[in-house]
Motif scaffolding. Structure first.
Motif, PDB file in Angstrom:
ATOM      1  N   THR A 172      37.814   2.570  61.056  1.00  0.00           N
ATOM      2  CA  THR A 172      38.595   3.670  60.499  1.00  0.00           C
ATOM      3  C   THR A 172      37.665   4.767  60.008  1.00  0.00           C
ATOM      4  OG1 THR A 172      40.277   2.102  59.722  1.00  0.00           O
ATOM      5  CG2 THR A 172      40.350   4.310  58.789  1.00  0.00           C
ATOM      6  N   ILE A 173      38.016   6.001  60.303  1.00  0.00           N
ATOM      7  CA  ILE A 173      37.322   7.155  59.733  1.00  0.00           C
ATOM      8  C   ILE A 173      38.362   8.033  59.041  1.00  0.00           C
ATOM      9  CG2 ILE A 173      36.193   9.346  60.253  1.00  0.00           C
ATOM     10  CD1 ILE A 173      34.499   8.015  62.268  1.00  0.00           C
ATOM     11  N   SER A 174      38.101   8.356  57.780  1.00  0.00           N
ATOM     12  CA  SER A 174      38.939   9.286  57.030  1.00  0.00           C
ATOM     13  C   SER A 174      38.103  10.530  56.758  1.00  0.00           C
ATOM     14  CB  SER A 174      39.390   8.641  55.715  1.00  0.00           C
ATOM     15  OG  SER A 174      40.110   9.550  54.920  1.00  0.00           O
ATOM     16  N   LEU A 175      38.640  11.696  57.097  1.00  0.00           N
ATOM     17  CA  LEU A 175      37.889  12.929  56.873  1.00  0.00           C
ATOM     18  C   LEU A 175      38.805  14.041  56.388  1.00  0.00           C
ATOM     19  CD1 LEU A 175      37.040  14.643  60.277  1.00  0.00           C
ATOM     20  CD2 LEU A 175      38.391  12.549  60.188  1.00  0.00           C
ATOM     21  N   MET A 176      38.268  14.853  55.507  1.00  0.00           N
ATOM     22  CA  MET A 176      38.995  15.983  54.932  1.00  0.00           C
ATOM     23  C   MET A 176      38.064  17.186  54.897  1.00  0.00           C
ATOM     24  SD  MET A 176      40.743  14.381  51.522  1.00  0.00           S
ATOM     25  CE  MET A 176      42.237  13.380  51.540  1.00  0.00           C
ATOM     26  N   PRO A 177      38.627  18.393  54.787  1.00  0.00           N
ATOM     27  CA  PRO A 177      37.762  19.537  54.504  1.00  0.00           C
ATOM     28  C   PRO A 177      37.219  19.413  53.084  1.00  0.00           C
ATOM     29  CG  PRO A 177      40.063  20.180  54.367  1.00  0.00           C
ATOM     30  CD  PRO A 177      40.040  18.773  54.899  1.00  0.00           C
ATOM     31  N   GLU A 178      36.123  20.084  52.809  1.00  0.00           N
ATOM     32  CA  GLU A 178      35.505  20.000  51.483  1.00  0.00           C
ATOM     33  C   GLU A 178      36.455  20.472  50.386  1.00  0.00           C
ATOM     34  OE1 GLU A 178      33.690  21.195  47.911  1.00  0.00           O
ATOM     35  OE2 GLU A 178      34.470  22.646  49.380  1.00  0.00           O
ATOM     36  N   CYS A 179      37.375  21.378  50.733  1.00  0.00           N
ATOM     37  CA  CYS A 179      38.275  21.955  49.735  1.00  0.00           C
ATOM     38  C   CYS A 179      39.465  21.060  49.391  1.00  0.00           C
ATOM     39  CB  CYS A 179      38.796  23.309  50.228  1.00  0.00           C
ATOM     40  SG  CYS A 179      39.803  23.203  51.737  1.00  0.00           S
TER      41      CYS A 179
END
Length: 252
Positions: A233-240
Motif C-alpha cells: 500500500t502507498i498513501s500519498l497526499m500533497p504537502e498542503c
C-alpha cells in the motif's frame, strides 16, 4: 520483470488513467487503454501510437468486460499489469439526503467494476506465473470526511480487497498493490459536482494538489520493482493536505 509489459488500464480516457497509459507508452510498453468515452481514447491513441490499443468499455458491464478480455488481439492478450483506475465520487450530501442513484453508480463502478476486471484477468496471470494488480484506492478509504459516506466505503473495500487478493495470490508470482491518493486535480471534482466547473475549481483554490502525472509516476515505480518485491500500500497526499480532524458538533 519482463522488459516489455502489457498493461491494462481502466478509466484511461482522462485523469490518472490517461497519464498512466502515457507513462507506460513513453517507457516502451504496450497499453490496453479502456474507458467509456471513445473520442477521448481515440485522441490518446493518436498521441501514443500503435503500442496503445484503445478499447471502449464500461467496467460496470460484466459481460462486456469478459468479452473484451477474451477478444484482446495476440500482441496484447497476455496482460502483465492491471491498473484498476476506473472510479468516481458523486455528491457530498450527508447520508440522509444523498441520491441513491449516486450511491449505486459508485458501488457499481468502484467495487463491482473493479471485481469484474480483476476476475477476468487474474486467471491468466496465475497460469503464466507472473502479473501485477494495481488498484487505485483513496485516503478516503481510511479517513472519513462529511459527505464521503459511500465513496469512502467503496475505497475502504478496495483497500481490504487488495489485502485479501494478495493473501489469495501469495507465492504464485502475482503481485497486488493499492495506491491511496489524497487531493489531486483531475476531473474528479467536476464529476463529483455533476459538471459544476465553479464548484470543482473551488476545491483546489489556494492549494498545490497532486497531479495525474504524480500518480502515474507512482504506478510506474510500483510496477517496475524487482519481481520479488511487492509494494502493498502507498498513501500519498500533497504537502498542503493532512488527515482530517475529529468532527465536533458544538451547541450554540
Amino acid at each position: 520483470m519482463k522488459s516489455e509489459l502489457n498493461v491494462f488500464v481502466t478509466g484511461a480516457s482522462s485523469g490518472f488513467g490517461a497519464a498512466i497509459a502515457r507513462r507506460f507508452i513513453d517507457e516502451g510498453h504496450r497499453v490496453i487503454a479502456t474507458g467509456r468515452r471513445t473520442e477521448r481514447l481515440a485522441e490518446l491513441a493518436a498521441a501514443c501510437g500503435e503500442r496503445l490499443l484503445p478499447l471502449t468499455l464500461d467496467v460496470r458491464d460484466h459481460a462486456a468486460v469478459e468479452a473484451a478480455v477474451a477478444g484482446l488481439p495476440a500482441p496484447f492478450a497476455a496482460v502483465d499489469v492491471l491498473v484498476n483506475n476506473a472510479g468516481l465520487a458523486l455528491g457530498l450530501k450527508p447520508a440522509d439526503q444523498a441520491d441513491m442513484a449516486d450511491w449505486e453508480q459508485m458501488v457499481d463502478t468502484n467495487i463491482k467494476g473493479l471485481l469484474y476486471v480483476t476476475r477476468a484477468l487474474t486467471p491468466g496471470m496465475v497460469e503464466r506465473g507472473r502479473g501485477h494488480v494495481i488498484n487505485l484506492g483513496s485516503v478516503a478509504g481510511e479517513w472519513p470526511y462529511p459527505g464521503g459516506n459511500v465513496y469512502g466505503g467503496t475505497k475502504a473495500f478496495v483497500r481490504q480487497f487488495s489485502l485479501n487478493l494478495r493473501a489469495d495470490l501469495v507465492g504464485r508470482g502475482v503481485r497486488v498493490s493499492n495506491i491511496e491518493p489524497g487531493m489531486a486535480e483531475t476531473e474528479f471534482s467536476l464529476v463529483r459536482y455533476h459538471g459544476d466547473a465553479e464548484k470543482a475549481k473551488a476545491v483546489y483554490a489556494g492549494t498545490q494538489p497532486l497531479t495525474a502525472e504524480d500518480i502515474a509516476d507512482t504506478v510506474y515505480w510500483i510496477a517496475t520493482r524487482p519481481a520479488h518485491v511487492n509494494i502493498n500500500t502507498i498513501s500519498l497526499m500533497p504537502e498542503c493536505q493532512a488527515f482530517s480532524s475529529f468532527a465536533v458538533k458544538r451547541q450554540s
